[in-house]
Design a protein around this motif. Structure first.
Motif, PDB file in Angstrom:
ATOM      1  N   ASP A 332       0.838  -1.202   0.000  1.00  0.00           N
ATOM      2  CA  ASP A 332       0.000   0.000   0.000  1.00  0.00           C
ATOM      3  C   ASP A 332       0.872   1.250   0.000  1.00  0.00           C
ATOM      4  N   VAL A 333       1.981   1.191   0.739  1.00  0.00           N
ATOM      5  CA  VAL A 333       2.926   2.312   0.743  1.00  0.00           C
ATOM      6  C   VAL A 333       3.600   2.435  -0.616  1.00  0.00           C
ATOM      7  N   PHE A 334       4.001   1.297  -1.193  1.00  0.00           N
ATOM      8  CA  PHE A 334       4.643   1.324  -2.515  1.00  0.00           C
ATOM      9  C   PHE A 334       3.707   1.906  -3.566  1.00  0.00           C
ATOM     10  N   GLU A 335       2.428   1.576  -3.457  1.00  0.00           N
ATOM     11  CA  GLU A 335       1.447   2.119  -4.410  1.00  0.00           C
ATOM     12  C   GLU A 335       1.418   3.643  -4.343  1.00  0.00           C
ATOM     13  N   ASP A 336       1.456   4.204  -3.129  1.00  0.00           N
ATOM     14  CA  ASP A 336       1.442   5.654  -2.994  1.00  0.00           C
ATOM     15  C   ASP A 336       2.725   6.280  -3.531  1.00  0.00           C
ATOM     16  N   ILE A 337       3.848   5.571  -3.413  1.00  0.00           N
ATOM     17  CA  ILE A 337       5.088   6.070  -4.034  1.00  0.00           C
ATOM     18  C   ILE A 337       4.898   6.145  -5.546  1.00  0.00           C
ATOM     19  N   GLY A 338       4.295   5.101  -6.129  1.00  0.00           N
ATOM     20  CA  GLY A 338       4.041   5.101  -7.571  1.00  0.00           C
ATOM     21  C   GLY A 338       3.093   6.205  -7.990  1.00  0.00           C
ATOM     22  N   ILE A 339       2.060   6.455  -7.187  1.00  0.00           N
ATOM     23  CA  ILE A 339       1.113   7.526  -7.509  1.00  0.00           C
ATOM     24  C   ILE A 339       1.812   8.884  -7.476  1.00  0.00           C
ATOM     25  N   ALA A 340       2.634   9.107  -6.445  1.00  0.00           N
ATOM     26  CA  ALA A 340       3.340  10.383  -6.337  1.00  0.00           C
ATOM     27  C   ALA A 340       4.347  10.559  -7.468  1.00  0.00           C
ATOM     28  N   TYR A 341       4.991   9.457  -7.882  1.00  0.00           N
ATOM     29  CA  TYR A 341       5.927   9.519  -9.002  1.00  0.00           C
ATOM     30  C   TYR A 341       5.201   9.915 -10.286  1.00  0.00           C
ATOM     31  N   GLY A 342       4.010   9.364 -10.473  1.00  0.00           N
ATOM     32  CA  GLY A 342       3.189   9.747 -11.624  1.00  0.00           C
ATOM     33  C   GLY A 342       2.895   8.584 -12.536  1.00  0.00           C
ATOM     34  N   TYR A 343       1.609   8.218 -12.673  1.00  0.00           N
ATOM     35  CA  TYR A 343       1.230   7.197 -13.634  1.00  0.00           C
ATOM     36  C   TYR A 343       1.685   7.598 -15.037  1.00  0.00           C
ATOM     37  N   ASP A 344       1.575   8.905 -15.330  1.00  0.00           N
ATOM     38  CA  ASP A 344       1.910   9.391 -16.665  1.00  0.00           C
ATOM     39  C   ASP A 344       3.406   9.423 -16.927  1.00  0.00           C
ATOM     40  N   LYS A 345       4.231   9.266 -15.888  1.00  0.00           N
ATOM     41  CA  LYS A 345       5.684   9.276 -16.062  1.00  0.00           C
ATOM     42  C   LYS A 345       6.276   7.869 -16.090  1.00  0.00           C
ATOM     43  N   THR A 346       5.493   6.873 -15.743  1.00  0.00           N
ATOM     44  CA  THR A 346       6.009   5.509 -15.710  1.00  0.00           C
ATOM     45  C   THR A 346       6.195   5.002 -17.129  1.00  0.00           C
ATOM     46  N   PRO A 347       7.405   4.592 -17.504  1.00  0.00           N
ATOM     47  CA  PRO A 347       7.640   4.156 -18.890  1.00  0.00           C
ATOM     48  C   PRO A 347       6.893   2.874 -19.206  1.00  0.00           C
ATOM     49  N   PRO A 348       6.204   2.822 -20.348  1.00  0.00           N
ATOM     50  CA  PRO A 348       5.501   1.586 -20.728  1.00  0.00           C
ATOM     51  C   PRO A 348       6.491   0.495 -21.101  1.00  0.00           C
ATOM     52  N   SER A 349       6.138  -0.748 -20.819  1.00  0.00           N
ATOM     53  CA  SER A 349       7.008  -1.870 -21.160  1.00  0.00           C
ATOM     54  C   SER A 349       6.167  -3.111 -21.370  1.00  0.00           C
ATOM     55  N   LEU A 350       6.691  -4.023 -22.162  1.00  0.00           N
ATOM     56  CA  LEU A 350       6.003  -5.288 -22.391  1.00  0.00           C
ATOM     57  C   LEU A 350       6.239  -6.226 -21.217  1.00  0.00           C
ATOM     58  N   PRO A 351       5.330  -7.151 -20.967  1.00  0.00           N
ATOM     59  CA  PRO A 351       5.550  -8.132 -19.892  1.00  0.00           C
ATOM     60  C   PRO A 351       6.827  -8.927 -20.130  1.00  0.00           C
ATOM     61  N   ARG A 352       7.565  -9.168 -19.044  1.00  0.00           N
ATOM     62  CA  ARG A 352       8.816  -9.914 -19.167  1.00  0.00           C
ATOM     63  C   ARG A 352       8.578 -11.409 -19.351  1.00  0.00           C
ATOM     64  N   GLN A 353       7.403 -11.878 -18.976  1.00  0.00           N
ATOM     65  CA  GLN A 353       7.073 -13.290 -19.124  1.00  0.00           C
ATOM     66  C   GLN A 353       5.734 -13.412 -19.836  1.00  0.00           C
ATOM     67  N   LEU A 354       5.697 -14.266 -20.841  1.00  0.00           N
ATOM     68  CA  LEU A 354       4.470 -14.503 -21.591  1.00  0.00           C
ATOM     69  C   LEU A 354       3.982 -15.915 -21.292  1.00  0.00           C
TER      70      LEU A 354
END
Length: 471
Positions: A332-354
């Motif tokens: 829950d704390v990590f999620e808030d770190i991600g929110i503060a960092y910015g959903y719009d700033k998180t680089p998109p990437s493909l799943p590492r495992q298919l």
């Protein structure tokens, strides 16, 4: 999702920065909530149920000030120790065993703040309070009564007072029968040997929780000091509810004053605004979030989300505000770190495992059974997984739900036959023949088990017909 409607000018005043409506909507969206509608200067936000502290414009503004960097770190509420005492008598243990109190002084009840307070109260009743079954709130003009207050149980006809919305005195039984709120919420306490009430030192009735307050403590434009009572069946839930209410009123300039809540076996000081400490691993946060993060970065981002945080080697000690009831795990704390960092700033990437999914064997078997039953002329039905313990069917002892919506749905089913028979009962006015079946999970001895049940009703229905289905 809970809809919270705010007025644009009021939001600007509480946030302290004149953003446009579009900018407010964008920032709220990036905080993880949604935008429902905008009509003129009214903005409606969808707030997730994990953030009851944002069920009011005051809570939204508090979070926005941090997210925008206008006021970082934990909010500084004006607080002081108080002399007011709430005594919880043992007589309520069998009906609503817990109660806590708080005081907020120096509040100016303008139209906007009153509307926001009432809306917050009702949203908390519906969500955390489970429609007042778990938590009920009373808000009173403190200057019109005299502490200490007593929360106790009394016989239904032993106490009379004038409830809100009425002009004449009524006893508690009459309130349940004649008052609108009594008919709506009376079933919560009806049948109990005693009904809960809150009295002041002069035996003036403040409240009949969870039903209605007394007219004596009704809020007016001249009210400046509030006493808040929160009662219910879950001590942690009522303490969280009280903290959220007091924090919202503090955003309007009120001073929070503690109340000594006295039980038979303990004494609590409420509201408790002390933060909770959680030690989190920053390396684990980096792996889960997927972006580079230093300890200093994480502390800065947490402060944007209104936490306080301090480095402890490779870990961080996070101080969680008392009004944040949703922080249950490090993630829950990590999620808030991600929110503060910015959903719009998180680089998109493909799943590492298919991976390629496939049906479970039991699912394939159930699919085959459905095809066979439909081929035999049976109609598939789906009944509820919860049922009543009073059903006249023999079987294993069912698992009991701790806080059911009603007695009718208070246990987990141990078989499917009751649901199928109930479908026949509901359709007895339909023409025959009727053939129904159900395939689904039941709970036996704490384990999920998949079963099938079928029933056939028509003039020639027989054991031979049903036996033919399984041979």
């Amino acid at each position: 999702m809970t809809n919270v409607t705010v007025r644009y000018d009021d939001l600007v005043e509480l946030v302290g920065k004149p953003l446009s409506i579009e900018e407010f909507v964008d920032r709220i969206t990036m905080m993880g909530s949604g935008h429902e509608a905008t009509e003129g200067d009214l903005i409606t936000f969808d707030i997730f149920p994990n953030r009851p502290d944002m069920y009011s414009i005051e809570g939204i503004a508090r979070s926005l000030r941090g997210f925008l960097g206008l006021e970082v770190g934990p909010p500084k509420f004006k607080t002081q120790s108080g002399f007011v005492e709430l005594r919880v008598d043992r007589s309520v243990e069998a009906v609503r065993p817990f109660g806590v109190g708080g005081v907020v002084r120096g509040i100016e009840l303008e139209d906007e703040s009153v509307a926001s307070l009432v809306d917050l109260q009702e949203r908390l009743h519906l969500t955390l309070g489970r429609r007042r079954r778990k938590v009920a709130i009373g808000i009173h003009d403190l200057d019109r009564v005299r502490p200490p207050f007593t929360y106790k149980g009394v016989p239904p006809t032993s106490v009379r007072f004038v409830p809100l919305g009425m002009a004449q005195e009524m006893d508690l039984k009459e309130i349940l029968e004649k008052h609108e709120k009594g008919r709506e919420y009376g079933p919560i306490v009806a049948g109990a040997p005693v009904y809960p009430i809150i009295l002041d030192a002069n035996d003036v009735v403040l409240s009949f929780p969870p039903v209605i307050n007394g007219v004596v403590t009704q809020l007016t434009p001249d009210t400046r000091n509030l006493f808040i009572d929160v009662t219910g069946t879950d001590l942690q839930a009522i303490r969280t509810t009280l903290t959220i209410l007091c924090a919202a009123l503090a955003e309007r300039g009120g001073t929070i004053e503690t109340v000594s809540t006295v039980f038979a076996d303990r004494r609590l000081v409420t509201p408790d605004l002390e933060p909770k400490i959680r030690i989190v691993d920053i390396e684990r946060a980096k792996r889960l979030l997927g972006f580079t993060l230093t300890t200093e970065d994480a502390i800065g981002l947490l402060r944007l989300m209104r936490y306080d945080a301090h480095a402890q080697g490779t870990k961080i000690a996070v101080e969680i505000p008392a009004y944040r009831a949703d922080i249950l795990h490090d993630w829950d704390v990590f999620e808030d770190i991600g929110i503060a960092y910015g959903y719009d700033k998180t680089p998109p990437s493909l799943p590492r495992q298919l991976t390629i999914g496939e049906a479970l064997p039991m699912g394939e078997f159930a699919k085959s059974l459905r095809a066979l039953m439909i081929g035999y002329g049976y109609l598939e039905v789906m009944s509820l997984a919860t049922s009543s313990p009073k059903l006249p069917l023999e079987g294993p002892t069912p698992a009991v739900i701790q806080n059911p919506v009603s007695e009718e749905f208070s246990v987990i089913r141990t078989g499917l036959l009751a649901g199928v028979l109930n479908m026949l009962r509901l359709n007895k006015h339909r023409e025959l023949p009727q053939r129904e079946f159900e395939i689904g999970d039941v709970v036996l001895h704490g384990t999920n088990v998949q079963q099938i049940a079928a029933a056939s009703i028509h003039p020639k229905a027989s054991f031979t017909e049903m036996k033919s289905l399984v041979l």
